[in-house]
Design a protein around this motif. Structure first.
Motif, PDB file in Angstrom:
ATOM      1  N   GLY A  92       0.830  -1.214   0.000  1.00  0.00           N
ATOM      2  CA  GLY A  92       0.000   0.000   0.000  1.00  0.00           C
ATOM      3  C   GLY A  92       0.849   1.241   0.000  1.00  0.00           C
ATOM      4  O   GLY A  92       1.993   1.258  -0.440  1.00  0.00           O
ATOM      5  N   GLY A  93       0.279   2.323   0.508  1.00  0.00           N
ATOM      6  CA  GLY A  93       0.993   3.594   0.574  1.00  0.00           C
ATOM      7  C   GLY A  93       0.825   4.400  -0.690  1.00  0.00           C
ATOM      8  O   GLY A  93       0.308   3.938  -1.700  1.00  0.00           O
ATOM      9  N   GLU A  94       1.278   5.638  -0.625  1.00  0.00           N
ATOM     10  CA  GLU A  94       1.175   6.513  -1.779  1.00  0.00           C
ATOM     11  C   GLU A  94       2.214   6.137  -2.827  1.00  0.00           C
ATOM     12  O   GLU A  94       3.249   5.545  -2.526  1.00  0.00           O
ATOM     13  CB  GLU A  94       1.401   7.969  -1.337  1.00  0.00           C
ATOM     14  CG  GLU A  94       0.350   8.465  -0.339  1.00  0.00           C
ATOM     15  CD  GLU A  94       0.618   9.899   0.067  1.00  0.00           C
ATOM     16  OE1 GLU A  94       1.620  10.467  -0.433  1.00  0.00           O
ATOM     17  OE2 GLU A  94      -0.150  10.437   0.874  1.00  0.00           O
ATOM     18  N   GLN A  95       1.926   6.469  -4.073  1.00  0.00           N
ATOM     19  CA  GLN A  95       2.839   6.177  -5.182  1.00  0.00           C
ATOM     20  C   GLN A  95       3.943   7.232  -5.216  1.00  0.00           C
ATOM     21  O   GLN A  95       4.041   8.034  -6.143  1.00  0.00           O
ATOM     22  CB  GLN A  95       2.055   6.162  -6.502  1.00  0.00           C
ATOM     23  CG  GLN A  95       0.936   5.134  -6.541  1.00  0.00           C
ATOM     24  CD  GLN A  95       1.503   3.715  -6.552  1.00  0.00           C
ATOM     25  OE1 GLN A  95       2.332   3.393  -7.379  1.00  0.00           O
ATOM     26  NE2 GLN A  95       1.034   2.887  -5.647  1.00  0.00           N
ATOM     27  N   PRO A 108       6.616   2.448  -2.252  1.00  0.00           N
ATOM     28  CA  PRO A 108       5.551   1.452  -2.046  1.00  0.00           C
ATOM     29  C   PRO A 108       5.699   0.242  -2.971  1.00  0.00           C
ATOM     30  O   PRO A 108       6.159   0.365  -4.109  1.00  0.00           O
ATOM     31  CB  PRO A 108       4.272   2.227  -2.349  1.00  0.00           C
ATOM     32  CG  PRO A 108       4.643   3.658  -2.191  1.00  0.00           C
ATOM     33  CD  PRO A 108       6.069   3.769  -2.593  1.00  0.00           C
ATOM     34  N   LEU A 109       5.317  -0.889  -2.436  1.00  0.00           N
ATOM     35  CA  LEU A 109       5.386  -2.125  -3.227  1.00  0.00           C
ATOM     36  C   LEU A 109       4.491  -2.045  -4.461  1.00  0.00           C
ATOM     37  O   LEU A 109       4.783  -2.653  -5.499  1.00  0.00           O
ATOM     38  CB  LEU A 109       4.982  -3.319  -2.348  1.00  0.00           C
ATOM     39  CG  LEU A 109       5.050  -4.707  -2.967  1.00  0.00           C
ATOM     40  CD1 LEU A 109       6.460  -5.011  -3.447  1.00  0.00           C
ATOM     41  CD2 LEU A 109       4.584  -5.765  -1.985  1.00  0.00           C
ATOM     42  N   ASP A 110       3.392  -1.289  -4.354  1.00  0.00           N
ATOM     43  CA  ASP A 110       2.441  -1.188  -5.464  1.00  0.00           C
ATOM     44  C   ASP A 110       2.815  -0.100  -6.477  1.00  0.00           C
ATOM     45  O   ASP A 110       2.046   0.174  -7.405  1.00  0.00           O
ATOM     46  CB  ASP A 110       1.032  -0.890  -4.915  1.00  0.00           C
ATOM     47  CG  ASP A 110       0.524  -2.030  -4.040  1.00  0.00           C
ATOM     48  OD1 ASP A 110       0.948  -3.179  -4.293  1.00  0.00           O
ATOM     49  OD2 ASP A 110      -0.251  -1.773  -3.104  1.00  0.00           O
ATOM     50  N   ALA A 111       3.977   0.520  -6.300  1.00  0.00           N
ATOM     51  CA  ALA A 111       4.406   1.537  -7.262  1.00  0.00           C
ATOM     52  C   ALA A 111       4.692   0.888  -8.613  1.00  0.00           C
ATOM     53  O   ALA A 111       4.896  -0.333  -8.714  1.00  0.00           O
ATOM     54  CB  ALA A 111       5.644   2.257  -6.749  1.00  0.00           C
ATOM     55  N   SER A 112       4.720   1.683  -9.640  1.00  0.00           N
ATOM     56  CA  SER A 112       4.959   1.149 -10.984  1.00  0.00           C
ATOM     57  C   SER A 112       6.355   0.555 -11.081  1.00  0.00           C
ATOM     58  O   SER A 112       7.279   1.033 -10.410  1.00  0.00           O
ATOM     59  CB  SER A 112       4.795   2.258 -12.015  1.00  0.00           C
ATOM     60  OG  SER A 112       5.843   3.203 -11.879  1.00  0.00           O
ATOM     61  N   PRO A 113       6.526  -0.521 -11.912  1.00  0.00           N
ATOM     62  CA  PRO A 113       7.851  -1.119 -12.076  1.00  0.00           C
ATOM     63  C   PRO A 113       8.901  -0.104 -12.516  1.00  0.00           C
ATOM     64  O   PRO A 113      10.060  -0.179 -12.085  1.00  0.00           O
ATOM     65  CB  PRO A 113       7.623  -2.191 -13.134  1.00  0.00           C
ATOM     66  CG  PRO A 113       6.178  -2.549 -13.002  1.00  0.00           C
ATOM     67  CD  PRO A 113       5.488  -1.274 -12.648  1.00  0.00           C
ATOM     68  N   ASP A 114       8.511   0.841 -13.382  1.00  0.00           N
ATOM     69  CA  ASP A 114       9.473   1.849 -13.837  1.00  0.00           C
ATOM     70  C   ASP A 114      10.007   2.687 -12.680  1.00  0.00           C
ATOM     71  O   ASP A 114      11.197   3.018 -12.618  1.00  0.00           O
ATOM     72  CB  ASP A 114       8.824   2.777 -14.875  1.00  0.00           C
ATOM     73  CG  ASP A 114       8.688   2.105 -16.231  1.00  0.00           C
ATOM     74  OD1 ASP A 114       9.389   1.079 -16.423  1.00  0.00           O
ATOM     75  OD2 ASP A 114       7.922   2.594 -17.072  1.00  0.00           O
ATOM     76  N   LEU A 115       9.104   3.044 -11.756  1.00  0.00           N
ATOM     77  CA  LEU A 115       9.509   3.869 -10.625  1.00  0.00           C
ATOM     78  C   LEU A 115      10.448   3.096  -9.699  1.00  0.00           C
ATOM     79  O   LEU A 115      11.484   3.607  -9.270  1.00  0.00           O
ATOM     80  CB  LEU A 115       8.279   4.347  -9.846  1.00  0.00           C
ATOM     81  CG  LEU A 115       8.554   5.228  -8.618  1.00  0.00           C
ATOM     82  CD1 LEU A 115       9.333   6.475  -9.017  1.00  0.00           C
ATOM     83  CD2 LEU A 115       7.251   5.602  -7.914  1.00  0.00           C
ATOM     84  N   ILE A 116      10.063   1.849  -9.392  1.00  0.00           N
ATOM     85  CA  ILE A 116      10.911   1.038  -8.512  1.00  0.00           C
ATOM     86  C   ILE A 116      12.274   0.806  -9.161  1.00  0.00           C
ATOM     87  O   ILE A 116      13.327   0.896  -8.510  1.00  0.00           O
ATOM     88  CB  ILE A 116      10.220  -0.295  -8.179  1.00  0.00           C
ATOM     89  CG1 ILE A 116       8.943  -0.046  -7.371  1.00  0.00           C
ATOM     90  CG2 ILE A 116      11.176  -1.211  -7.399  1.00  0.00           C
ATOM     91  CD1 ILE A 116       8.155  -1.297  -7.037  1.00  0.00           C
TER      92      ILE A 116
END
Length: 427
Positions: A92-95, A108-116
């Motif tokens: 969760g959490g903000e992107q 956040p784990l749910d952030a976009s692959p590009d961002l991570i």
């Protein structure tokens, strides 16, 4: 060795297939020959042997369920200890990317692959820099250890030098019913460029000597050893009546000066000095000086006088002439020989705003010396030492301080006066 792995620490609570899918999508964005080797470990295994798990890692990616868990605490703590760039991903959490703790970035784990991927690559690229910094820190610690050992050895040697110099000073000064001597001696550092001596020359004469080698510390202290060794007091000759003859103060200073000039080895090293001889039968004091502060007489009647024979610095000109002056002393009079360190020892009394503290030198010491006429000389010097302790910067004394105090006793009180000599604050 420079680590090159991307260490993935995953909580077992996450679905293994889901984690594998997320990680694959992130790494698919990582193209090129610099793509790191992925090494995955469960958070439980990491907790059991974190040191081993971190070997070869250049960057750590932590996928954890709870940031407050013991696993998270261990992983974050180890990454910080090893100075490894680390990314913490929680459900969760903000992107958004944010700083989590020192050296730890949160995404956040749910952030976009590009961002991570962007965050991981940025962190991973720091590995060579961190490795270089670690190596520099290691070398600095080795140098620090060697430097600390050298400083400790130097400290020990200086303490021994200080003890030897103290032993080189008079262990007990002569005194009698006619005259007494007391001393305050305070080196600015471990050792002092000031030296003093009081000598019983014969049944009726006492010699009182003070010298100040220019500068302070070890070079000045070594110079004082030569000065004391070279200072003449008498000629032993069986052809002379009594078998000896005392040098007049001006003669003694002249011989000392020529000896110092003779041993110069290119660089001029000079000093100031003052030598007095007191005759207990006549109460006459004969004084010669070489560039030293004028001796003071604190008269028993409350007046203060200076004794001002002419004479240049020791060790400069071999043919320098030194005058001498003879003065008559009375019972209760005190004579002070002192070093010029007192000119910077006290704050100026005429400037209550504190600006006087910026002065290089002042004559406040003259007022402080007036207090030395009151009471026993030992107690008076203890008061002076207390006043010195109250001055601004007294723990970082600017120059060596020495006062030799001679008190003429009253013959009427012979046998009742304190005939012991004293040293105050001798370091």
């Amino acid at each position: 060795m420079l680590g090159s792995d991307l260490l993935l620490v995953v909580d077992p609570v996450f679905d293994a297939g889901d984690v594998e899918n997320r990680v694959s999508r992130v790494l698919s964005c990582w193209r090129g020959p610099d793509r790191p080797k992925l090494r995955q470990i469960s958070s439980h295994d990491f907790q059991e042997d974190a040191q081993e798990a971190l070997k070869g890692a250049a960057c750590v990616w932590m996928i954890l369920e709870d940031e407050a868990s013991s696993v998270a605490y261990e992983a974050i703590g180890m990454a910080q200890e090893k100075r490894l760039p680390a990314l913490l991903s929680l459900p969760g959490g903000e992107q958004a990317v944010s700083g989590y703790e020192d050296g730890i970035t949160s995404c956040p784990l749910d952030a976009s692959p590009d961002l991570i991927y962007t965050v991981l690559r940025t962190l991973w690229s720091q590995a060579p820099v961190m490795a270089d910094l670690k190596q520099e820190v290691k070398l600095l610690r080795i140098q620090e250890s060697g430097l600390c050992n050298q400083i400790a050895q130097l400290d020990e040697e200086l303490r021994m030098a200080a003890q030897l110099q103290k032993e080189f000073m008079p262990s007990q000064m002569p005194a009698s019913d006619a005259v007494g001597f007391d001393v305050l001696w305070r080196p600015a550092g471990y050792v002092s460029g000031d030296i003093y001596d009081v000598i019983r020359l014969d049944e009726t004469h006492y010699g009182m000597f003070i010298a100040d080698a220019v500068g302070h510390g070890v070079p000045a202290a070594l110079m004082t050893v030569n000065i004391k060794r070279s200072m003449p007091t008498k000629v032993i000759d069986e052809s002379i009546e009594g078998g000896y003859q005392l040098y007049e103060p001006s003669e003694a200073i002249g011989i000392l000066n020529r000896e110092m000039v003779k041993h110069q080895t290119g660089k001029v090293r000079f000093a100031t000095a003052c030598y007095c001889i007191f005759n207990t039968e006549t109460n006459e004091l004969t004084v010669a000086r070489a560039g030293h502060p004028y001796p003071l007489i604190l008269r028993a009647d409350g007046n203060t006088e200076t004794i001002e024979p002419e004479g240049g610095l020791l060790g400069v000109f071999p043919d320098e002439q030194f005058d001498q002056i003879t003065v008559k002393l009375e019972p209760g009079d005190r004579v002070l020989l002192y070093s010029d360190g007192f000119e910077v020892a006290f704050d100026s009394s005429d400037d209550k705003s504190g600006e006087g503290r910026k002065k290089i030198a002042n004559d406040q010491y003259a007022e402080e010396f007036e207090d030395l006429r009151v009471g026993h000389a030992k107690v008076a010097l203890e008061r002076l030492a207390h006043r010195l302790n109250l001055q601004t910067g007294s723990l970082n004394q600017r120059d060596d301080l020495t006062v030799v105090c001679m008190t003429v006793h009253d013959p009427a009180n012979a046998g009742t006066c304190d005939t012991e000599s004293h040293s105050v604050n001798a370091a």
